[in-house]
Enzyme design. Structure first.
Site, short mmCIF file in Angstrom:
data_model
loop_
_atom_site.label_atom_id
_atom_site.label_comp_id
_atom_site.label_asym_id
_atom_site.label_seq_id
_atom_site.Cartn_x
_atom_site.Cartn_y
_atom_site.Cartn_z
N LYS A 85 0.79 -0.98 -0.03
CA LYS A 85 0.02 0.03 -0.01
C LYS A 85 1.02 1.52 -0.09
O LYS A 85 0.57 2.22 -0.63
CB LYS A 85 -0.73 -0.06 1.20
CG LYS A 85 -1.44 1.23 1.39
CD LYS A 85 -2.18 1.45 2.85
CE LYS A 85 -1.39 1.36 4.20
NZ LYS A 85 -1.24 2.80 4.57
N ASN A 86 2.13 1.25 0.84
CA ASN A 86 2.51 2.56 0.90
C ASN A 86 3.86 2.80 -0.10
O ASN A 86 4.27 3.71 -0.14
CB ASN A 86 3.30 2.58 2.17
CG ASN A 86 2.34 2.47 3.56
OD1 ASN A 86 1.42 2.96 3.31
ND2 ASN A 86 2.79 2.25 4.66
N CYS A 100 -3.65 12.16 13.44
CA CYS A 100 -4.53 11.12 13.47
C CYS A 100 -4.25 10.03 14.68
O CYS A 100 -3.53 10.73 15.73
CB CYS A 100 -4.02 10.08 12.27
SG CYS A 100 -2.55 9.36 12.42
N ARG A 133 1.29 14.23 13.09
CA ARG A 133 1.47 13.83 11.58
C ARG A 133 1.69 15.27 10.96
O ARG A 133 1.02 15.37 9.82
CB ARG A 133 0.66 12.87 10.97
CG ARG A 133 0.40 11.67 11.78
CD ARG A 133 1.42 10.72 11.89
NE ARG A 133 1.59 10.24 10.70
CZ ARG A 133 1.03 9.16 10.00
NH1 ARG A 133 -0.01 8.59 10.74
NH2 ARG A 133 1.37 8.70 8.94
N LEU A 138 7.86 19.56 6.91
CA LEU A 138 9.24 19.32 6.10
C LEU A 138 8.83 19.27 4.59
O LEU A 138 9.69 19.62 3.74
CB LEU A 138 9.90 17.95 6.81
CG LEU A 138 10.17 18.07 8.35
CD1 LEU A 138 10.90 16.60 8.48
CD2 LEU A 138 11.01 19.24 8.72
N ASP A 195 5.85 0.01 11.84
CA ASP A 195 4.66 -0.33 11.51
C ASP A 195 4.47 -1.86 11.99
O ASP A 195 3.48 -2.56 11.67
CB ASP A 195 4.56 -0.32 9.98
CG ASP A 195 4.19 1.17 9.62
OD1 ASP A 195 4.28 1.43 8.33
OD2 ASP A 195 3.98 1.98 10.46
N ARG A 236 -7.98 -0.78 5.59
CA ARG A 236 -7.24 0.30 5.03
C ARG A 236 -5.88 -0.38 4.39
O ARG A 236 -5.46 0.41 3.36
CB ARG A 236 -7.01 1.43 5.89
CG ARG A 236 -7.98 2.28 6.52
CD ARG A 236 -7.37 3.42 7.27
NE ARG A 236 -6.47 4.08 6.59
CZ ARG A 236 -6.25 5.46 6.64
NH1 ARG A 236 -6.79 6.09 7.91
NH2 ARG A 236 -5.48 6.25 5.85
C1 EPZ Z 1 4.92 6.71 6.37
O1 EPZ Z 1 4.33 7.61 6.97
C2 EPZ Z 1 3.82 5.63 6.34
N1 EPZ Z 1 2.75 5.90 5.42
C3 EPZ Z 1 3.41 5.04 7.66
O2 EPZ Z 1 2.77 4.03 7.43
C4 EPZ Z 1 4.74 4.64 8.47
O3 EPZ Z 1 4.44 4.46 9.79
C5 EPZ Z 1 5.84 6.02 8.46
O4 EPZ Z 1 6.10 6.41 7.08
C6 EPZ Z 1 6.78 5.72 9.07
O5 EPZ Z 1 7.57 4.55 8.68
C7 EPZ Z 1 2.84 5.96 4.11
O6 EPZ Z 1 4.04 5.64 3.67
C8 EPZ Z 1 1.70 6.36 3.32
P1 EPZ Z 1 6.99 10.04 8.45
P2 EPZ Z 1 4.83 9.23 7.04
O7 EPZ Z 1 6.78 11.41 7.58
O8 EPZ Z 1 5.42 9.55 5.92
C9 EPZ Z 1 7.50 13.51 11.62
C10 EPZ Z 1 1.01 2.63 8.10
O9 EPZ Z 1 0.71 2.05 8.97
N2 EPZ Z 1 7.36 14.24 10.26
O10 EPZ Z 1 8.16 9.08 7.85
O11 EPZ Z 1 3.76 10.13 7.48
C11 EPZ Z 1 6.37 12.55 12.00
O12 EPZ Z 1 5.44 13.03 12.76
C12 EPZ Z 1 1.42 4.02 7.99
O13 EPZ Z 1 1.08 1.90 7.01
C13 EPZ Z 1 7.28 15.73 10.86
O14 EPZ Z 1 7.92 16.16 12.05
O15 EPZ Z 1 5.72 9.20 8.33
C14 EPZ Z 1 6.86 11.35 12.67
O16 EPZ Z 1 7.18 11.48 13.96
C15 EPZ Z 1 1.12 4.63 9.30
N3 EPZ Z 1 7.16 16.62 9.84
C16 EPZ Z 1 8.17 11.10 11.93
O17 EPZ Z 1 8.63 12.40 11.38
C17 EPZ Z 1 6.96 16.26 8.47
O18 EPZ Z 1 7.11 17.16 7.65
C18 EPZ Z 1 8.05 10.18 10.82
O19 EPZ Z 1 7.12 10.57 10.03
C19 EPZ Z 1 7.06 14.83 8.23
C20 EPZ Z 1 7.22 14.06 9.31
#
Ligand code: EPZ
Length: 456
Positions: free
Chosen positions: A22-23, A134, A139, A143, A327, A419
């Site tokens: 999915k991702n 969420c 989230r 960045l 995850d 989902r």
């Molecule tokens: C991706 O989410 C995945 N979703 C998530 O999978 C996964 O848990 C996550 O990466 C971490 O591996 C998809 O790919 C669609 P991040 P993402 O940006 O990109 C912070 C699932 O279960 N952050 O890597 O949203 C954020 O708050 C889902 O399939 C900022 O601060 O995660 C988090 O603490 C859940 N500012 C950390 O970075 C930003 O602009 C990592 O988030 C972006 C992120």
């Protein structure tokens, strides 16, 4: 709302086939925005988030079609009992009449923000609803915004929307040197898609190295993009003037594969997880072996998992890839409730990813949470209960616990699972789980119901 009814106690035995990731599919579908030609993606999982993204792209004017065809590599398999048809989605963004990602859609899937970078690269303008937080955390996408602004975007936030346009003085996004303050998966993907059509060269540093980022980069390269370093923490992108269509097969879902490995282990079964990519499972396989689970790699796409003689406690600390995936944290915690000893589970990526703990405790688990660490004492005998899903991976954790609990558990709000897990209960049933899906008995009447039979 659908529920699962699960009677615990059956060891899982047999073979399950893993669906597409999915991702990976979500950013790859968004990448179709970058060209007017058709992009065809194979091995797309039929899950709710994919349906949401189809709706999102269609709402912007894209033509999105789902095709089904059975191909030799998808011949009938023992895993599902029928010919797993090869579904592929064709997306044509010839004309994007309405480059807006509306809140009604974005609020159901925050990954909708992945259209921001491609829309800015394609048309220099975008209106994207701010994704709310969420269950697992705030989230933010600061960045994503910061990187796009370095590339010449002007982004205002008002009325819950990001109003983004390329600075009139530059015409189109220009290459930049961007160092992510922290590793972000969709942030890396968003900016990679912005950079492929930007003027000049972009250097992205402190990138996410997840396989899903590599999937996206490989699709973009197939579309004519010039990218070096995909899968490393630094990517160099030479902007091109346009991209063409492509056909690409999405990689298998490493989190679904990990979930089934734990299902085989926790039920004391003997399960083959097929159609996976073993290279993406290193941290999970290493941790299962550390806890005594027998894991045998049968080939590049298949892993056999058998119950441990003695399941031992082992600590985990979630990290970005290739570390132990966040995850998989909830699913591992379910297994840890059955291990002898004390397992420390540390969640370093998200601020609120222990929503499954209280539900596991209600089933008899012994877990104490202190900040971002949970202490799991085992083995604990789990008893069936009525429990509720809160997010995608917490749901999987509750299913795993119910598979080993005494009696019949009722798991509510399984739409969270829908989902990201394709035909989850069918796959589990095909290897011996006693699981049924109960539709909501008062499900809304279908639209335009057939006229009632005329009374006799
Ligand atoms: C991706 O989410 C995945 N979703 C998530 O999978 C996964 O848990 C996550 O990466 C971490 O591996 C998809 O790919 C669609 P991040 P993402 O940006 O990109 C912070 C699932 O279960 N952050 O890597 O949203 C954020 O708050 C889902 O399939 C900022 O601060 O995660 C988090 O603490 C859940 N500012 C950390 O970075 C930003 O602009 C990592 O988030 C972006 C992120």
């Amino acid at each position: 709302m659908d529920k699962f009814i699960i009677r615990g106690g059956n060891p899982l035995v047999g073979t399950v086939r893993i669906s597409g990731a999915k991702n990976s599919a979500l950013p790859c579908m968004a990448a179709a925005i970058l060209t007017e030609e058709e992009v065809t993606l194979e091995n797309i999982p039929q899950v709710r988030d994919i349906a949401t993204e189809r709706r999102l792209l269609a709402s912007m004017g894209a033509a999105v079609e789902l095709h089904e065809s059975v191909t030799p590599e998808d011949a009938p398999s023992s895993a599902t009992g029928e010919g797993a048809s090869l579904k592929h989605t064709t997306i044509s963004c010839r004309s994007l009449s309405d480059p807006v990602a509306r809140y009604e859609i974005v609020k159901t899937m925050r990954a909708s923000s992945l259209v921001l970078g491609p829309l800015m690269a394609r048309s220099g303008v975008a209106r994207v609803a701010m994704p709310g937080g969420c269950a697992i955390g705030g989230r933010p996408i600061d960045l994503h915004i910061k990187g796009l602004e370095k590339m010449g975007a002007v982004i205002l936030q008002e009325h819950g929307y990001l109003e983004a346009r390329v600075d009139s003085g530059v015409g189109r996004l220009r290459g930049a040197h961007i160092v992510f303050d922290r590793i972000t998966v969709t942030g890396t993907e968003d900016l990679l898609m912005a950079a492929v059509l930007a003027e000049g060269e972009t250097l992205l540093e402190n990138c996410a190295r997840e396989p899903e980022v590599v999937d996206l980069a490989q699709l973009l390269i197939a579309m004519g993009a010039r990218i070096e370093g995909a899968g490393t923490s630094s990517m160099r992108v030479h902007g091109v003037s346009s991209l063409h269509g492509a056909r690409y097969r999405i990689n298998p879902d490493r989190i679904e594969a990990g979930t089934f490995l734990i299902a085989g282990a926790i039920t004391g079964g003997d399960l083959i997880v097929a159609n996976c990519n073993v290279d993406h499972l290193g941290a999970v396989i290493a941790k299962l072996r550390e806890s005594g689970v027998r894991v045998d790699v049968l080939g590049p796409g298949a892993v056999r998992v058998r119950a441990a003689e003695r399941l031992r406690a082992a600590d985990i600390s979630t990290e970005e890839y290739p570390g132990f995936p966040t995850d998989m944290q909830a699913q591992y915690m379910a297994l840890a409730t059955q291990a002898e000893g004390v397992s420390l589970v540390r969640e370093n990526i998200f601020e609120n990813r222990f929503m499954h703990v209280q539900e596991l405790v209600r089933m008899g688990a012994n877990i104490k949470v202190d900040g971002n660490a949970a202490t799991v004492r085992g083995p604990a005998r789990l008893s069936s209960a009525a429990v509720m899903c809160s997010d995608l991976r917490a749901s999987a954790s509750l299913v795993l616990a119910a598979l080993v609990a005494d009696g019949e558990s009722v798991i509510d709000r399984v739409y969270h699972m829908d989902r990201g897990y394709e035909r989850f209960e069918e796959k589990l049933r095909s290897v011996g789980a006693q699981i049924q899906r109960l539709g909501d008995v008062f499900a809304p009447r279908p639209e335009n119901p057939e006229p009632a039979d005329q009374p006799a």
